[in-house]
Each structure stands twice: as structure tokens, then as C-alpha cells.
Design an enzyme around this catalytic site. Structure first.
Site, PDB file in Angstrom:
ATOM      1  N   GLU A  25       2.305   0.928   2.926  1.00 12.12           N
ATOM      2  CA  GLU A  25       1.394   0.865   1.777  1.00 12.12           C
ATOM      3  C   GLU A  25       0.236  -0.094   2.046  1.00 12.12           C
ATOM      4  OE1 GLU A  25       2.237  -1.792  -1.337  1.00 12.12           O
ATOM      5  OE2 GLU A  25       4.335  -2.023  -0.770  1.00 12.12           O
ATOM      6  N   LYS A  84      -5.477  -0.438  -7.407  1.00 12.57           N
ATOM      7  CA  LYS A  84      -4.047  -0.344  -7.086  1.00 12.57           C
ATOM      8  C   LYS A  84      -3.565   1.035  -7.520  1.00 12.57           C
ATOM      9  CE  LYS A  84       0.286  -2.543  -8.564  1.00 12.57           C
ATOM     10  NZ  LYS A  84       0.870  -3.698  -9.270  1.00 12.57           N
ATOM     11  N   VAL A 104       4.027   1.578  -3.508  1.00 13.49           N
ATOM     12  CA  VAL A 104       5.150   2.372  -3.006  1.00 13.49           C
ATOM     13  C   VAL A 104       5.155   3.740  -3.692  1.00 13.49           C
ATOM     14  CG1 VAL A 104       7.676   2.549  -2.954  1.00 13.49           C
ATOM     15  CG2 VAL A 104       6.558   0.377  -2.378  1.00 13.49           C
ATOM     16  N   ASP A 136       7.393  -1.698 -19.542  1.00 17.72           N
ATOM     17  CA  ASP A 136       6.838  -1.657 -18.192  1.00 17.72           C
ATOM     18  C   ASP A 136       7.921  -1.372 -17.158  1.00 17.72           C
ATOM     19  OD1 ASP A 136       5.405  -1.982 -15.877  1.00 17.72           O
ATOM     20  OD2 ASP A 136       4.556  -3.924 -16.403  1.00 17.72           O
ATOM     21  N   SER A 138       8.109   0.269 -13.319  1.00 17.79           N
ATOM     22  CA  SER A 138       7.236   0.705 -12.224  1.00 17.79           C
ATOM     23  C   SER A 138       7.401   2.188 -11.921  1.00 17.79           C
ATOM     24  CB  SER A 138       7.554  -0.101 -10.972  1.00 17.79           C
ATOM     25  OG  SER A 138       6.807   0.397  -9.888  1.00 17.79           O
ATOM     26  N   ALA A 139       6.276   2.839 -11.661  1.00 18.65           N
ATOM     27  CA  ALA A 139       6.290   4.257 -11.285  1.00 18.65           C
ATOM     28  C   ALA A 139       6.956   4.470  -9.926  1.00 18.65           C
ATOM     29  CB  ALA A 139       4.857   4.800 -11.260  1.00 18.65           C
ATOM     30  N   ASP A 140       7.193   3.382  -9.182  1.00 18.57           N
ATOM     31  CA  ASP A 140       7.914   3.509  -7.909  1.00 18.57           C
ATOM     32  C   ASP A 140       9.247   4.238  -8.105  1.00 18.57           C
ATOM     33  OD1 ASP A 140       5.902   1.921  -6.902  1.00 18.57           O
ATOM     34  OD2 ASP A 140       7.201   0.232  -6.346  1.00 18.57           O
ATOM     35  N   LYS A 157      11.237  -6.294  -6.481  1.00 20.79           N
ATOM     36  CA  LYS A 157      10.402  -7.487  -6.606  1.00 20.79           C
ATOM     37  C   LYS A 157      11.088  -8.535  -7.489  1.00 20.79           C
ATOM     38  CE  LYS A 157       6.941  -5.305  -8.188  1.00 20.79           C
ATOM     39  NZ  LYS A 157       5.586  -5.068  -8.717  1.00 20.79           N
TER      40      LYS A 157
HETATM   41  N1  PSU Z   1       6.116  -6.042  -2.877  1.00 22.60           N
HETATM   42  C1  PSU Z   1       5.378  -7.131  -2.529  1.00 22.60           C
HETATM   43  N2  PSU Z   1       4.108  -7.243  -2.988  1.00 22.60           N
HETATM   44  C2  PSU Z   1       3.539  -6.247  -3.742  1.00 22.60           C
HETATM   45  C3  PSU Z   1       4.294  -5.090  -4.074  1.00 22.60           C
HETATM   46  C4  PSU Z   1       5.580  -5.044  -3.626  1.00 22.60           C
HETATM   47  O1  PSU Z   1       5.850  -7.986  -1.789  1.00 22.60           O
HETATM   48  O2  PSU Z   1       2.361  -6.377  -4.093  1.00 22.60           O
HETATM   49  C5  PSU Z   1       3.640  -3.963  -4.813  1.00 22.60           C
HETATM   50  C6  PSU Z   1       4.070  -2.635  -4.178  1.00 22.60           C
HETATM   51  O3  PSU Z   1       2.920  -1.916  -3.830  1.00 22.60           O
HETATM   52  C7  PSU Z   1       4.837  -1.940  -5.284  1.00 22.60           C
HETATM   53  C8  PSU Z   1       4.054  -2.425  -6.460  1.00 22.60           C
HETATM   54  O4  PSU Z   1       4.814  -0.547  -5.171  1.00 22.60           O
HETATM   55  O5  PSU Z   1       3.959  -3.834  -6.188  1.00 22.60           O
HETATM   56  C9  PSU Z   1       4.696  -2.109  -7.796  1.00 22.60           C
HETATM   57  O6  PSU Z   1       3.868  -2.605  -8.798  1.00 22.60           O
HETATM   58  P1  PSU Z   1       4.172  -2.316 -10.352  1.00 22.60           P
HETATM   59  O7  PSU Z   1       5.435  -3.078 -10.657  1.00 22.60           O
HETATM   60  O8  PSU Z   1       2.961  -2.855 -11.046  1.00 22.60           O
HETATM   61  O9  PSU Z   1       4.353  -0.840 -10.485  1.00 22.60           O
HETATM   62 MN    MN Z   2       3.962  -1.558 -14.334  1.00 20.14          MN
END
Ligand code: PSU
Ligand code: MN
Length: 295
Positions: A25, A84, A104, A136, A138-140, A157
Site C-alpha cells: 500500500e 487516502k 489496505v 467507524d 475500517s473498510a479494510d 492497528k
Molecule cells: N498501519 C499503519 N499505518 C497506517 C495504516 C495501517 O502502520 O497508516 C493505514 C492502512 O492503510 C490501513 C488504514 O488500511 O490505515 C486503515 O485506515 P482506517 O482505519 O481509517 O480505515
Molecule cells: Mn474509518
């Protein structure tokens, strides 16, 4: 795939010949580290994938195209100004002609379309703390449901609600393999996480499990790799999450805000561990991709 997607000749050939490819990514590059450190981490991750014997496929949106396989100069264009990109954002960003870094989730969509089965990252997204306020998730996670890809990561995370994320992973049918561990690593910290449903001892076992899961019609999997160095920064994480809340930081901006706060307050210790674990996960994804491709 779609005409918006440009695959580099090296990645294209590797895919066509069934050789190991690891998707990387670019959100980490743009938003995970203070600039230009992210580019260094990206290049180090690519080197780790190559050292394993696989081809790195860093992916992001540049010049109206979804680009798979980037040069060093192209990687350097993913600055904090980049958007992003989750799954919802890919097409819109490319059509708008903006620069966009893949998360991701965004990357899983591209990998699925190209038949790439392995991805390396820091930590996968999940259920944010305080759910359902804010709502919230994540869409992951949903992208994993639809993509037959193994994601090597140091768990989810650290700023998330980790037990809630584990529950949701089970609900969604996403296997979590602990790489030489019985518990889910907590990103910076190797210990203290919930128990994983399956432990694997080596890359070959991970590859066999993924292959079997896909043969059964299963989709994404997490391969949870404990960080090479363990750091307990839970107090700082709580402080950072509270500060984000106080400043009204929400949505996609939460993770970059919290990471920057941690990097600052830990005197760079989280930066160092973050870099090391990302590179180690790129290497592990490469090892599994190589084992999967082996006859
Ligand atoms: N892991 C890290 N740093 C990051 C991320 C993951 O060490 O910045 C990022 C990845 O790109 C992951 C994203 O897909 O955070 C998910 O963000 P969100 O929770 O906003 O969907
Ligand atoms: Mn989010």
C-alpha cells in the site's frame, strides 16, 4: 482489469507467469510517517519482498491512473497531500486526476482484480474505539471479505478496539493465523492480545492454509506477525485517541493523527518499531507468496 489500471511490465510478467507478487500500500508512505521517511520505508519494504524472491507491487493513483508497480520517483509523489483511498475512493480519485494513496482496503480491491494473492502492511484496520459512537469500522474488513488475499500484518492497528475487531473478523469469516504466536499481536506490542484461532509455524504452513481456504471458496485472511521489537505505548495511545476526539478529528484522518502524536510523544520509538514491523511483514508476505508459488 479496467482500462484505468496500469500494471508495470515487471509485475504484469510475474502475474502472467504465476510467479510470487506482493502488493504494497502507499498510505503508509504518504500518511504513516513524517515525510520523506515514508518513502524510505516503502523502498525498504520493496527490498524485503525482493529478498524473499517475490516481486513488489506498490500501488497508488497517479495522473488519473491506478498504477501497480512504482519507480522510486513515483513512490516519492505520495506525500501527505495525497488522498487516502479506501475501496470507495479508488475510481473517483483516478477520474478526478488526484494523487491517491491506497489503504489496505483500497489495495485489496486492486489485488483481487489482478489475481494478486499476497499483501504486506503494518496493521489492518478494524473497529475503532468507542463504536458505535462514532460508527467507524475500517473498510479494510469488508474488502477482506471479498478478496482472496492473505494480508501479513502485526495484527490490527493499536488505536482500535482490538477485542471487538477480533469478534467482527470471526463474524465475517476471516481467518486469523498467528505466525509463531497464539495471540494477536497488538501492533507495537507482541503480547497481551486476544487468542488467535490458528497458529502456524512457518510460511509454508501459512501458504497451505490460505490455499485450502481459497479452494473452499473462502476469501481474505490475516497472517498476524508479532513486531520484531515490542513496545508498550497503551497510555500514549489512549492520550492520542482522546486528543483526536477533543480536536474533532474524525474518519480517515484519525489514524494519521494518532500515529503522528505517538511518533512525537514517544521520541521516535514508535516510528522505529513501526518501520521495522512493516518491513518484516513485507518480507513475510514475500516468503508466503514464494511458498505458495512453489510446486
Ligand atoms: N498501519 C499503519 N499505518 C497506517 C495504516 C495501517 O502502520 O497508516 C493505514 C492502512 O492503510 C490501513 C488504514 O488500511 O490505515 C486503515 O485506515 P482506517 O482505519 O481509517 O480505515
Ligand atoms: Mn474509518
Amino acid at each position: 482489469m479496467h482500462e484505468l489500471v496500469d500494471v508495470s511490465p515487471e509485475v504484469r510478467t510475474a502475474i502472467d507467469e504465476g510467479r510470487p507478487v506482493v502488493a504494497l500500500e502507499t498510505t503508509l508512505v504518504a500518511h504513516g510517517f513524517p515525510s520523506p521517511k515514508g518513502v524510505e520505508v516503502g523502498l525498504e519494504s520493496e527490498a524485503a519482498v525482493r529478498a524473499a524472491g517475490a516481486v513488489p507491487a506498490a500501488t497508488g493513483v497517479l495522473d488519473g491512473r491506478i498504477r501497480v508497480g512504482l519507480s522510486e520517483d513515483e513512490l516519492a509523489r505520495f506525500t501527505p497531500a495525497a488522498r487516502k483511498l479506501g475501496p470507495r475512493d479508488l475510481a473517483a480519485c483516478a477520474v478526478a486526476g488526484d494523487i491517491g494513496a491506497t489503504t489496505v482496503g483500497g489495495l485489496l480491491v486492486v489485488a483481487r482484480g489482478l489475481g494478486i494473492h499476497f499483501l504486506g502492511t503494518g496493521g489492518t484496520g478494524g473497529v475503532h474505539r468507542g463504536y458505535p459512537a462514532p460508527l467507524d469500522v475500517s473498510a479494510d474488513l469488508l474488502a477482506l471479505v471479498g478478496s482472496p488475499v492473505l494480508v501479513a500484518c502485526s495484527g490490527v492497528k493499536s488505536l482500535l478496539d482490538v477485542p471487538a475487531t477480533m469478534e467482527l473478523l470471526e463474524t465475517l469469516g476471516i481467518p486469523v493465523l498467528g505466525f509463531r504466536t497464539d495471540t494477536l499481536p497488538l501492533f507495537y506490542s507482541a503480547t497481551g492480545g486476544p487468542t488467535v484461532p490458528q497458529r502456524v509455524e512457518d510460511a509454508a504452513a501459512a501458504a497451505r492454509t490460505a490455499a485450502a481456504h481459497w479452494q473452499l471458496g473462502g476469501c481474505g485472511l490475516l497472517l498476524a506477525n508479532p513486531p520484531p521489537e515490542s513496545l508498550d505505548v497503551e497510555d500514549l495511545i489512549e492520550e492520542a485517541v482522546a486528543e483526536a476526539d477533543r480536536q474533532g478529528v474524525s474518519g480517515q484522518a484519525v489514524t494519521p493523527f494518532v500515529l503522528a502524536h505517538l511518533h512525537e510523544r514517544s521520541d521516535g520509538r514508535t516510528l522505529d518499531v513501526n518501520r521495522k514491523l512493516i518491513v518484516a511483514n513485507a518480507r513475510l508476505a514475500g516468503d508466503v507468496a514464494v511458498a505458495f508459488a512453489a510446486p
